[in-house]
Design an enzyme around this catalytic site. Structure first.
Site, PDB file in Angstrom:
ATOM      1  N   GLU A  48     -75.370 -64.285 -23.176  1.00 19.90           N
ATOM      2  CA  GLU A  48     -74.034 -63.847 -23.527  1.00 19.90           C
ATOM      3  C   GLU A  48     -73.744 -63.741 -24.816  1.00 19.90           C
ATOM      4  O   GLU A  48     -72.438 -63.648 -25.237  1.00 19.90           O
ATOM      5  CB  GLU A  48     -73.215 -64.841 -22.855  1.00 19.90           C
ATOM      6  CG  GLU A  48     -73.526 -65.339 -21.345  1.00 19.90           C
ATOM      7  CD  GLU A  48     -73.448 -63.929 -20.327  1.00 19.90           C
ATOM      8  OE1 GLU A  48     -72.570 -63.082 -20.534  1.00 19.90           O
ATOM      9  OE2 GLU A  48     -74.044 -64.129 -19.385  1.00 19.90           O
ATOM     10  N   HIS A 180     -67.200 -62.628  -9.554  1.00 17.35           N
ATOM     11  CA  HIS A 180     -66.806 -62.872 -10.641  1.00 17.35           C
ATOM     12  C   HIS A 180     -65.447 -63.534 -10.725  1.00 17.35           C
ATOM     13  O   HIS A 180     -64.284 -63.116 -11.272  1.00 17.35           O
ATOM     14  CB  HIS A 180     -66.486 -61.653 -11.635  1.00 17.35           C
ATOM     15  CG  HIS A 180     -67.175 -61.690 -12.879  1.00 17.35           C
ATOM     16  ND1 HIS A 180     -68.537 -61.668 -12.754  1.00 17.35           N
ATOM     17  CD2 HIS A 180     -66.924 -61.627 -14.012  1.00 17.35           C
ATOM     18  CE1 HIS A 180     -69.008 -61.455 -14.313  1.00 17.35           C
ATOM     19  NE2 HIS A 180     -68.098 -61.347 -14.996  1.00 17.35           N
ATOM     20  N   ASP A 184     -63.953 -66.459 -17.394  1.00 17.03           N
ATOM     21  CA  ASP A 184     -65.146 -66.247 -18.250  1.00 17.03           C
ATOM     22  C   ASP A 184     -65.994 -67.450 -17.691  1.00 17.03           C
ATOM     23  O   ASP A 184     -65.867 -68.231 -17.060  1.00 17.03           O
ATOM     24  CB  ASP A 184     -64.729 -66.561 -19.749  1.00 17.03           C
ATOM     25  CG  ASP A 184     -65.677 -65.850 -20.622  1.00 17.03           C
ATOM     26  OD1 ASP A 184     -66.759 -65.284 -20.148  1.00 17.03           O
ATOM     27  OD2 ASP A 184     -65.497 -65.912 -21.988  1.00 17.03           O
ATOM     28  N   ASN A 186     -68.841 -66.605 -15.929  1.00 10.28           N
ATOM     29  CA  ASN A 186     -69.388 -66.406 -14.480  1.00 10.28           C
ATOM     30  C   ASN A 186     -70.599 -66.003 -14.559  1.00 10.28           C
ATOM     31  O   ASN A 186     -71.572 -66.638 -13.727  1.00 10.28           O
ATOM     32  CB  ASN A 186     -68.845 -65.235 -14.011  1.00 10.28           C
ATOM     33  CG  ASN A 186     -67.251 -65.377 -13.606  1.00 10.28           C
ATOM     34  OD1 ASN A 186     -66.964 -65.981 -12.777  1.00 10.28           O
ATOM     35  ND2 ASN A 186     -66.292 -64.695 -14.546  1.00 10.28           N
ATOM     36  N   GLY A 187     -71.265 -65.530 -15.475  1.00  8.14           N
ATOM     37  CA  GLY A 187     -72.794 -65.413 -15.531  1.00  8.14           C
ATOM     38  C   GLY A 187     -73.518 -66.775 -15.917  1.00  8.14           C
ATOM     39  O   GLY A 187     -74.517 -66.805 -15.132  1.00  8.14           O
ATOM     40  N   ARG A 188     -72.959 -67.634 -16.715  1.00  5.94           N
ATOM     41  CA  ARG A 188     -73.815 -68.878 -16.827  1.00  5.94           C
ATOM     42  C   ARG A 188     -73.621 -69.893 -15.633  1.00  5.94           C
ATOM     43  O   ARG A 188     -74.677 -70.529 -15.357  1.00  5.94           O
ATOM     44  CB  ARG A 188     -73.291 -69.610 -18.111  1.00  5.94           C
ATOM     45  CG  ARG A 188     -73.942 -69.216 -19.383  1.00  5.94           C
ATOM     46  CD  ARG A 188     -73.023 -69.576 -20.642  1.00  5.94           C
ATOM     47  NE  ARG A 188     -71.977 -68.788 -20.850  1.00  5.94           N
ATOM     48  CZ  ARG A 188     -71.851 -68.145 -21.999  1.00  5.94           C
ATOM     49  NH1 ARG A 188     -72.494 -68.659 -23.260  1.00  5.94           N
ATOM     50  NH2 ARG A 188     -70.675 -67.515 -22.243  1.00  5.94           N
ATOM     51  N   ARG A 191     -76.221 -68.428 -12.891  1.00  2.90           N
ATOM     52  CA  ARG A 191     -77.618 -68.817 -13.227  1.00  2.90           C
ATOM     53  C   ARG A 191     -77.654 -70.256 -12.917  1.00  2.90           C
ATOM     54  O   ARG A 191     -78.838 -70.562 -12.497  1.00  2.90           O
ATOM     55  CB  ARG A 191     -77.966 -68.558 -14.537  1.00  2.90           C
ATOM     56  CG  ARG A 191     -78.017 -66.701 -15.086  1.00  2.90           C
ATOM     57  CD  ARG A 191     -78.657 -66.550 -16.153  1.00  2.90           C
ATOM     58  NE  ARG A 191     -77.818 -66.952 -17.146  1.00  2.90           N
ATOM     59  CZ  ARG A 191     -76.688 -66.035 -17.489  1.00  2.90           C
ATOM     60  NH1 ARG A 191     -76.228 -64.869 -16.803  1.00  2.90           N
ATOM     61  NH2 ARG A 191     -75.813 -66.292 -18.561  1.00  2.90           N
TER      62      ARG A 191
END
Length: 272
Positions: A48, A180, A184, A186-188, A191
């Site tokens: 990120e 999503h 903020d 969301n990616g972490r 995973r």
């Protein structure tokens, strides 16, 4: 590229080999948890744009040392991810995921980051402009998030027993990211959620290195049309980690489950 079926057969065989050395207890288990905490925190943040390197990540997580040359946001991303990682291990025995758990992961990651409003809460009318980095697709409107997340949890409960754990973990990651739900992070969280599932099923946590970012983003984007491509990408990453772990156990990696050398760059190592 190997087929998903072939890769899943390999990861199943590799995990059976690893399981033959279980249980991992005492100091060995503690050291292994620290090892993956350092690597997964560094890699997930680096994907990120966080510039804290692997050694600095270890200094922050294990010694509480604030390293120079980095913003407070980057430091808090590191400590926040570490806290969420620790919480992840508390959920291993549950063999399920729910909205309360997902919100807690986000809260622990984001609670000290001023740029992320309302840690642990879904985005609302004041946080509607949310995009997926590298994607041409729009996120669901904030009003749809609660319904989409309820559907996601229903899906997660209903299909788990029918899917291979690695395929299920990949699909959970992919479906969550497309929603999503948070402003903020969301990616972490995606995973961490994926690795929660893998650890619950006694598989190795997946590490996506920064040099694999382009393949990761591309396969995730293309997953809307061809979901199997992202599943293959995650299965390859799982096999990488299994192979590394088998070597850590001083065991020979059988020829029939060795991963293809499509990613030749070796990851940095965090000392244990």
């Amino acid at each position: 590229m190997e087929s998903l079926h072939t890769l899943l057969e390999k990861v199943t065989q590799a995990q059976e080999l690893i399981n033959s050395k279980r249980p991992f207890e005492g100091n060995s288990l503690i050291q292994l948890q620290k090892y993956y905490k350092c690597e997964t925190t560094w890699a997930s943040n680096a994907l990120e744009g966080n510039t804290i390197n692997l050694n600095e990540t270890q200094m922050i997580l294990e010694h509480g040392i604030t390293v120079r040359g980095h913003t407070l946001k980057e430091i808090y991303e590191c400590t926040g991810h570490g806290n969420a990682y620790d919480y992840m291990f508390e959920a291993i025995q549950k063999k399920e995921i729910d909205e309360t758990y997902i919100k807690k992961l986000h809260y622990l990651f984001a609670k000290d980051i001023k740029d992320i409003p309302c840690p642990g809460e879904y985005r609302d009318v004041s946080k509607t402009f949310v995009t997926i980095s590298g994607s041409e697709y729009a996120c669901p409107d904030y009003e749809q998030v609660p319904e989409k997340m309820a559907e996601f949890i229903d899906w997660a409960h209903n299909v788990r027993s029918a899917m291979h754990p690695v395929e299920y973990a990949a699909e959970a990651h992919r479906r969550f990211v497309y929603i999503h739900p948070f402003p903020d992070g969301n990616g972490r969280v995606a995973r961490l959620l994926m690795n929660t599932v893998l650890l619950q099923e006694h598989y190795m946590p997946v590490l996506i290195r920064p040099d694999q970012r382009n393949s990761y983003v591309k396969s995730l984007e293309n997953g809307r049309i061809y979901p199997g491509g992202f599943d293959i990408f995650i299965a390859e990453r799982e096999l990488e980690q299994q192979t590394r772990f088998i070597k850590l156990l001083n065991m020979e990696v059988p020829q029939n489950i060795r991963e293809e050398k499509s990613n030749k760059t070796k990851p940095d190592k965090c000392s244990i």
